[in-house]
Design a protein around this motif. Structure first.
Motif, PDB file in Angstrom:
ATOM      1  N   ARG B 512       4.284  -5.617   0.436  1.00 57.22           N
ATOM      2  CA  ARG B 512       4.970  -5.339  -0.816  1.00 57.22           C
ATOM      3  C   ARG B 512       4.359  -6.132  -1.977  1.00 57.22           C
ATOM      4  O   ARG B 512       4.222  -5.620  -3.078  1.00 57.22           O
ATOM      5  CB  ARG B 512       6.459  -5.639  -0.686  1.00 57.22           C
ATOM      6  CG  ARG B 512       7.272  -4.713  -1.541  1.00 57.22           C
ATOM      7  CD  ARG B 512       8.614  -4.399  -0.993  1.00 57.22           C
ATOM      8  NE  ARG B 512       9.256  -5.573  -0.417  1.00 57.22           N
ATOM      9  CZ  ARG B 512      10.583  -5.608  -0.237  1.00 57.22           C
ATOM     10  NH1 ARG B 512      11.326  -4.628  -0.635  1.00 57.22           N
ATOM     11  NH2 ARG B 512      11.138  -6.644   0.338  1.00 57.22           N
ATOM     12  N   THR B 513       3.998  -7.359  -1.689  1.00 55.33           N
ATOM     13  CA  THR B 513       3.515  -8.218  -2.761  1.00 55.33           C
ATOM     14  C   THR B 513       2.274  -7.630  -3.446  1.00 55.33           C
ATOM     15  O   THR B 513       2.295  -7.391  -4.650  1.00 55.33           O
ATOM     16  CB  THR B 513       3.231  -9.627  -2.230  1.00 55.33           C
ATOM     17  OG1 THR B 513       4.287  -9.972  -1.356  1.00 55.33           O
ATOM     18  CG2 THR B 513       3.137 -10.634  -3.349  1.00 55.33           C
ATOM     19  N   PRO B 514       1.205  -7.342  -2.728  1.00 55.39           N
ATOM     20  CA  PRO B 514       0.048  -6.763  -3.419  1.00 55.39           C
ATOM     21  C   PRO B 514       0.331  -5.377  -4.005  1.00 55.39           C
ATOM     22  O   PRO B 514      -0.196  -5.024  -5.043  1.00 55.39           O
ATOM     23  CB  PRO B 514      -1.037  -6.660  -2.326  1.00 55.39           C
ATOM     24  CG  PRO B 514      -0.302  -6.764  -1.049  1.00 55.39           C
ATOM     25  CD  PRO B 514       0.929  -7.555  -1.298  1.00 55.39           C
ATOM     26  N   PHE B 550       4.772   5.793  -3.394  1.00 54.56           N
ATOM     27  CA  PHE B 550       5.117   6.321  -2.087  1.00 54.56           C
ATOM     28  C   PHE B 550       5.018   5.217  -1.031  1.00 54.56           C
ATOM     29  O   PHE B 550       5.902   5.026  -0.212  1.00 54.56           O
ATOM     30  CB  PHE B 550       4.161   7.466  -1.701  1.00 54.56           C
ATOM     31  CG  PHE B 550       4.308   7.882  -0.278  1.00 54.56           C
ATOM     32  CD1 PHE B 550       5.385   8.695   0.092  1.00 54.56           C
ATOM     33  CD2 PHE B 550       3.431   7.447   0.699  1.00 54.56           C
ATOM     34  CE1 PHE B 550       5.546   9.056   1.392  1.00 54.56           C
ATOM     35  CE2 PHE B 550       3.605   7.812   2.003  1.00 54.56           C
ATOM     36  CZ  PHE B 550       4.667   8.624   2.357  1.00 54.56           C
ATOM     37  N   LEU B 551       3.981   4.474  -1.142  1.00 59.49           N
ATOM     38  CA  LEU B 551       3.766   3.404  -0.174  1.00 59.49           C
ATOM     39  C   LEU B 551       4.891   2.367  -0.286  1.00 59.49           C
ATOM     40  O   LEU B 551       5.391   1.872   0.725  1.00 59.49           O
ATOM     41  CB  LEU B 551       2.386   2.765  -0.459  1.00 59.49           C
ATOM     42  CG  LEU B 551       1.753   2.026   0.698  1.00 59.49           C
ATOM     43  CD1 LEU B 551       1.680   2.918   1.922  1.00 59.49           C
ATOM     44  CD2 LEU B 551       0.322   1.591   0.301  1.00 59.49           C
ATOM     45  N   ASN B 556       9.744  -0.158   1.778  1.00 53.16           N
ATOM     46  CA  ASN B 556      11.161  -0.490   1.603  1.00 53.16           C
ATOM     47  C   ASN B 556      11.993   0.049   2.741  1.00 53.16           C
ATOM     48  O   ASN B 556      12.840  -0.651   3.307  1.00 53.16           O
ATOM     49  CB  ASN B 556      11.669   0.068   0.276  1.00 53.16           C
ATOM     50  CG  ASN B 556      11.229  -0.782  -0.892  1.00 53.16           C
ATOM     51  OD1 ASN B 556      10.896  -1.965  -0.710  1.00 53.16           O
ATOM     52  ND2 ASN B 556      11.178  -0.197  -2.087  1.00 53.16           N
ATOM     53  N   ASP B 557      11.714   1.307   3.071  1.00 54.11           N
ATOM     54  CA  ASP B 557      12.444   1.934   4.172  1.00 54.11           C
ATOM     55  C   ASP B 557      12.252   1.147   5.454  1.00 54.11           C
ATOM     56  O   ASP B 557      13.203   0.866   6.180  1.00 54.11           O
ATOM     57  CB  ASP B 557      11.940   3.362   4.385  1.00 54.11           C
ATOM     58  CG  ASP B 557      12.518   4.297   3.321  1.00 54.11           C
ATOM     59  OD1 ASP B 557      13.378   3.834   2.550  1.00 54.11           O
ATOM     60  OD2 ASP B 557      12.076   5.469   3.277  1.00 54.11           O
ATOM     61  N   ILE B 558      11.001   0.823   5.699  1.00 53.48           N
ATOM     62  CA  ILE B 558      10.712   0.086   6.933  1.00 53.48           C
ATOM     63  C   ILE B 558      11.475  -1.226   6.945  1.00 53.48           C
ATOM     64  O   ILE B 558      12.075  -1.616   7.948  1.00 53.48           O
ATOM     65  CB  ILE B 558       9.197  -0.175   7.044  1.00 53.48           C
ATOM     66  CG1 ILE B 558       8.440   1.146   7.293  1.00 53.48           C
ATOM     67  CG2 ILE B 558       8.890  -1.139   8.178  1.00 53.48           C
ATOM     68  CD1 ILE B 558       6.945   1.005   7.158  1.00 53.48           C
ATOM     69  N   LEU B 559      11.458  -1.862   5.795  1.00 55.20           N
ATOM     70  CA  LEU B 559      12.120  -3.161   5.697  1.00 55.20           C
ATOM     71  C   LEU B 559      13.627  -3.016   5.961  1.00 55.20           C
ATOM     72  O   LEU B 559      14.200  -3.781   6.745  1.00 55.20           O
ATOM     73  CB  LEU B 559      11.886  -3.729   4.299  1.00 55.20           C
ATOM     74  CG  LEU B 559      12.153  -5.218   4.188  1.00 55.20           C
ATOM     75  CD1 LEU B 559      11.231  -5.983   5.108  1.00 55.20           C
ATOM     76  CD2 LEU B 559      11.923  -5.659   2.746  1.00 55.20           C
TER      77      LEU B 559
END
Lengths: 402, 728
Positions: B512-514, B550-551, B556-559
């Motif tokens: 997420r950070t990059p 999208f990524l 987010n979903d995965i998290l």
């Protein structure tokens, strides 16, 4: 004990038998040598050559050249008190006559050596006779390989060989002029075939072959068929091996039918007779008609710096005033030069053995023609030099390669 | 002098005399023959020459003839000295002389007309053989051709040939003499050998053998002599021979006379029974037997004379010291040529040891039997050829089956051999591999219930290495296997779940950070704060932004999912108004819906208003379902309807669409992570494939359930029920 005894007996027995049947090697006793042809006052030498007929001009030029020096030598007192007498028989370039003449020279005239023979088919007939009679043959107007290889112990050649001539000419055409389409027109006899072989050997060096070959029968004037065969291939160079009249006719016909190749002949053609014949047909100058020479040109210019050419011209004028100096004559003159040199060196005590020994020891002989003469026990050819000449204003002049 | 040397000398002299005679006579004959042959050969050559020169002679072209003569001479200069042709008056027409014409050939006239002659001459001090051939055609004779051959040349050829021949003959003679030496030795040797042999035999040495290797008369003589000696030796030694046999026999031999007296005993008998031979000889045979009921000889003796032969019966001998020795007894009747009984030959072997060993074997078998019976698990030995049971313990074998029952009957309750199935029969495997094997297999127990068993098999080989029997015992592992399965499954699931959740949680943060930076900077560029963009550049930046967003969604979903799974989400339960929350959520999707030409409808149950739920999560659930409904709409658009309904103490919320629907097969996979129904759809509609999975988890976290109904091509209805009030 008994066993051993019997073994020894059998071994002894066998060795005695084997020793008994070993053959005694008999050696042929050497024949005593006859110093024929030598008297207190004369050295008689013999020659069979064409003096009449197709090749009569050449034979005459040749022997006049030789005689110019012999006569001069005799006029000055001869060699070690002996004058040279040359007996000549005309063979009309017919090998049959050459044989008969030679037998007569050996058997009846009892000549010391055979000298001044002209032609390949003629002279190769007499080498066996010379060998049998142990008589040296010196100075043959032929460069045929048969007179050189295998080594002929009684034949003393003076001039360079046909192979050396054709080799020099082919080198000139292929290497200097870049001409590769070479045809051969040759007389159907031993001379023509020897020349053809020489051309083939020389071409083979460059990976080449004659593009066409054709022959004519010696003594006929029917050259049309031969001309047509060669014309079909339209070669750059036509090597011609024959006598001067048919060759001159061939060149004239060929040129008339269209085409301007190089025409080349070996020295045998007789450059002066050839030039005269060509002049008669209206061809006076052409750097595309080439003849190789084994002697320098016999004309004024060469005489200035070559002692022998000068002598030849002077002595020819003295003894044969009606003759013009010519190549063939100069070649004949060279024969006499070598002959007189060897006779001089041998001394008064002369026989065939001492003559041969002296000849074979000839080393770096300065012959006054610009290159030296050499013989050796296995080298019976005095000169190796070959020159190129082309038709220039009615005669063949040497030309230098760039 | 010995015969050998006499013979040799005789042969050598013979060879020398005959050899020498041969050499002398053949040399003479050969010389004549060769001379003749050579002359004939040369004559042929000369006749050819005559043919060549004839026309020129006739034409008087003598130069040409001379030339041809020289030519011919050059070709044959080895052999020819001279050639000349003269006419009938002796005048020489042509010749090859070069030195001088010899006087003795001039004026040679051939008075008689000869066709051919060969004569020896001396010409110019050289000996020649001159061949003369008439040069003629029919009756016209032009002259004669004379060809002088060097005699030396001809002689050389002749002497060379003769020398060769003589050498060969001499070598032959020498080798014959050497050979004759060996030959005489060879002939005389067998005679010597024979005489030595005779001397030996005459001295009485019958064991002497003469060597015979020749096949001639001497060889035969030697052979006969050898055979004679041998026969003599055989007959001379036969008694000793028999005695030796009897003496050296291991078994006891007793010879009994017809009237029952011991006639002969061998040493083995004496040793075994402790008698001396003279103590037994002459005694009644009964003395040997311990058995009372054969004490009387007639009882078995008569029987034996009738049958001639008894073999391998057990009898007991009685030793001098009273020991009883069990014997394996063979008796046979000895008769003379007339068939009269001469005696009995009793041969017996001590079988004490054998009897003892058999007893031991019996005990050992019993031990094995007991051991096997004590085993709690089935144990059997199967005959590999026909699957019959060779041996089985009672754990394997219920006892009411016959001994010829088979392994397939015993373990599979089948009536015929197994034909392979799920597992290769362990028996077959052992037969094939010839190696022990441990195989898990299913066998039926005695009650016919299937049991998981671990079958241990061991091959038993015969002497030629073939598997003849297989030992099998089976351990019941049914319980063990089940326990094992459960334990493994748990372990696997635990590990997988924990690892995945932890991994996802960590990775999502790292990603997420990059990604934030990428999106942020792209937006900056797009705002053209730092300069204008070309159309292409702008298009590319849009692409980067869309992909980045999208990524980010995916991550987010995965998290979220990982948080739920890792138990990290805590619901903030509050009272929410269902219609208002639904309306708020609908607002989020309105724009997108209208873009897809989709109408949004709500049907609220008036009885349902306030429920207890995490507002944020509820919105997430609903939004997920709505965006799915919009996303999977048909191209021409449609309707999405949200319906609420009170269902006891549960709130039922449905989202129905008129979209593409879901195939029945795919419904089951619907709530699985990362599943979109097929790759075609995934490509067309995008999405991470995580939405429904999260939705389901969130619903469940609330203590609710989610369901789906769908018909492909007609639409889908997602329904979730939540408790109206959360039980604490």
């Amino acid at each position: 004990m008994k066993k051993k005894f019997s073994l020894i007996v059998s071994i002894l027995f066998v060795s005695i038998i084997i020793a008994g049947c070993l053959d005694k090697v008999e050696k042929e006793p050497a024949k005593p040598h006859n110093a024929n042809g030598i008297t207190d006052t004369e050295i008689i030498i013999g020659s069979s050559l064409p003096l009449t007929g197709d090749s009569g001009v050449i034979g005459t030029q040749y022997t006049h050249g030789s005689l110019a020096l012999i006569n001069e030598t005799n006029a000055q007192g001869g060699i070690h008190g002996r004058k040279i007498r040359l007996i000549q028989y005309d063979d009309q370039y017919d090998p049959v006559k050459t044989v008969a003449n030679t037998q007569k020279l050996i058997l009846e005239d009892k000549v010391f050596i055979l000298f001044d023979y002209v032609g390949t088919p003629t002279s190769i007939k007499i080498t066996d006779m010379a060998e049998e009679a142990k008589i040296p043959v010196m100075g043959i107007f032929s460069g045929a390989e048969e007179l050189r290889t295998p080594f002929q112990p009684y034949v003393f050649n003076v001039r360079a060989s046909y192979y050396q001539e054709t080799d020099a000419a082919i080198d000139y055409f292929v290497k200097n002029l870049g001409l590769k389409r070479i045809a051969v027109f040759y007389q159907d006899d031993a001379f023509g075939l020897a020349g053809l072989r020489g051309v083939e050997i020389a071409l083979n060096k460059y990976g080449l072959k004659p593009v066409a070959t054709s022959t004519y029968i010696s003594g006929t004037e029917d050259l049309e068929n031969a001309r047509r065969i060669i014309k079909q291939e339209n070669p750059d160079v036509i090597v011609m091996l024959g006598t001067y009249q048919p060759l001159a006719t061939f060149i004239k016909n060929y040129k008339e039918q269209g085409g301007d190749p190089y025409f080349y002949s070996v020295s045998f053609v007789g450059a002066d007779a050839f030039a005269l014949e060509l002049s008669g047909k209206g061809i006076n100058t052409s750097d595309r008609i080439i003849v190789t020479q084994v002697v320098p040109d016999p004309y004024e210019a060469a005489a200035i710096y070559l002692r022998t050419v000068q002598n030849y011209r002077r002595q020819l004028a003295k003894h044969f005033p009606q003759d013009e100096p010519n190549y063939v004559g100069l070649e004949g003159y060279m024969n006499s030069l070598i002959l007189t040199k060897v006779l001089n060196d041998t001394g008064r005590d002369l026989d065939r053995n001492s003559f041969i020994r002296t000849a074979e020891s000839l080393k770096d002989y300065s012959a006054g023609i610009g290159f030296p003469g050499n013989y050796g026990p296995n080298d019976h050819q005095a000169f190796d030099k070959v020159f190129l000449s082309h038709l220039d204003n009615g005669r063949f002049l040497l030309f230098e390669l760039d | 002098m010995r015969l050998q040397y006499k013979l040799f000398v005789f042969l050598a002299i013979l060879i020398l005399v005959f050899g020498s005679a041969t050499i002398v006579s053949t040399s003479m004959i050969l010389k004549k023959e060769l001379e003749h042959t050579l002359i004939v050969r040369e004559r042929t050559g000369s006749e050819v020459l005559e043919h060549r020169i004839f026309p020129y002679i006739a034409n008087k072209e003598y130069d040409k003839v001379t030339s041809i003569l020289f030519e011919d001479k050059a070709v044959r200069k080895e052999s020819i000295n001279y050639i000349f042709v003269n006419d009938n008056n002796g005048n020489i027409l042509a010749h090859t002389f070069l030195d001088q014409i010899p006087g003795n050939i001039k004026n040679r006239v051939h008075n008689e007309v000869e066709d051919f002659s060969a004569t020896e001459f001396i010409i110019n001090d050289v000996p020649v053989i001159e061949i003369v051939i008439a040069v003629k055609e029919g009756a016209y004779e032009a002259g004669h051709l004379h060809v002088g051959y060097k005699k030396e040349y001809i002689d050389n050829i002749i002497s060379r040939n003769i020398n060769t021949m003589v050498s060969i003959l001499v070598i032959l003679m020498a080798s014959s003499i050497i050979l004759s030496f060996f030959l005489s030795k060879f002939i005389v040797r067998p005679i010597n050998e024979l005489s030595r042999g005779m001397l030996e035999v005459s001295k009485g040495n019958l064991n002497h053998r003469i060597k015979t290797d020749s096949k001639d008369e001497l060889g035969e003589l030697a052979l006969t002599f050898k055979k004679m000696t041998e026969d003599l030796r055989k007959t001379t030694v036969s008694k000793d021979y028999v005695d030796n046999i009897i003496r050296s026999m291991f078994g006891t031999i007793v010879v009994v006379t017809p009237d029952g007296q011991i006639q002969t005993v061998n040493q083995a008998t004496c040793d075994m029974l402790g008698y001396k031979a003279q103590e037994l000889v002459g005694q009644p045979v009964d003395i040997l037997f311990a058995d009372e009921n054969i004490k009387h000889k007639a009882a078995w003796f008569d029987e034996l004379t009738e049958t001639n032969y008894v073999s391998n019966i057990e009898k007991t001998y009685l030793a001098k010291d009273g020991r009883r020795i069990p014997m394996l007894f063979t008796g046979s009747v000895m008769r003379n040529d007339n068939g009269e009984v001469q005696g009995l030959v009793c041969v017996a072997l001590d079988i004490t040891e054998r009897k003892r060993m058999m007893e031991q074997l019996k005990q050992k078998n019993e031990f094995v039997r007991t051991t096997l019976e004590s085993l709690p698990y089935p144990f059997y030995v199967i005959n590999a050829r026909d699957y019959t049971i060779a041996l089985a313990n009672s754990a394997a074998y219920s006892g009411n089956m016959g001994k010829d029952s088979t392994c397939y009957a015993l373990t599979h309750k089948r009536s015929e051999p197994c034909k392979g199935g799920e597992h290769e029969c362990p028996l077959e495997e052992v037969k094939r591999t010839e190696m022990p094997a441990i195989v898990e297999h299913v066998h039926l127990d005695m009650k016919g219930d299937p049991r998981n068993v671990e079958v241990h098999c061991y091959p038993i080989f015969d002497n030629s290495g073939n598997v003849v029997q297989v030992i099998e015992y089976s351990l019941d592992i049914t319980e063990r296997k089940e326990a094992e399965k459960i334990r493994l499954e748990n372990l696997r699931l635990d590990l997988a779940s924990r690892t995945k959740s932890e991994f996802l949680a960590n990775m999502s943060h790292e990603l997420r950070t990059p990604l934030n930076a990428i999106i942020g900077f792209c937006e900056l560029i797009k705002q053209k704060v730092h300069g204008e963009l070309t159309e292409k550049q702008e298009h590319y930046v849009d692409n980067v932004l869309a992909s980045g967003k999208f990524l980010l969604n995916l991550i987010n979903d995965i998290l979220d999912l990982s948080k739920v799974e890792a138990g990290k989400i805590e619901l903030v339960i509050e009272k929410i108004s269902l219609p208002s929350v639904i309306n708020e959520t609908m607002n989020l999707i309105k724009e997108k819906a209208s873009k897809h030409n989709i109408a949004l409808k709500t049907v609220f149950d008036p009885a349902l208003d306030i429920i207890e739920a995490d507002q944020q999560r509820f919105k997430q659930i609903l939004f997920n379902l709505l965006s799915n409904a919009v996303k999977f709409s048909k191209e021409e658009g449609g309707t999405v309807t949200i319906t609420t309904k009170k269902d006891g103490d549960m709130a039922r919320i449905s989202v129905s669409d008129t979209g593409i629907g879901i195939r029945e097969d795919d419904l089951r996979k619907l709530f699985t992570e990362f599943e979109q129904l097929d790759s075609g759809i995934s490509k067309k509609y995008g999405g991470t494939g995580l939405g429904l999975s999260i939705t389901k988890k969130l619903v469940e976290l609330h203590g609710g359930k989610i369901m789906v109904e769908s018909k492909a091509g007609e639409g889908t209805t997602f329904t979730f029920v939540l408790p109206i009030s959360v039980r604490k």
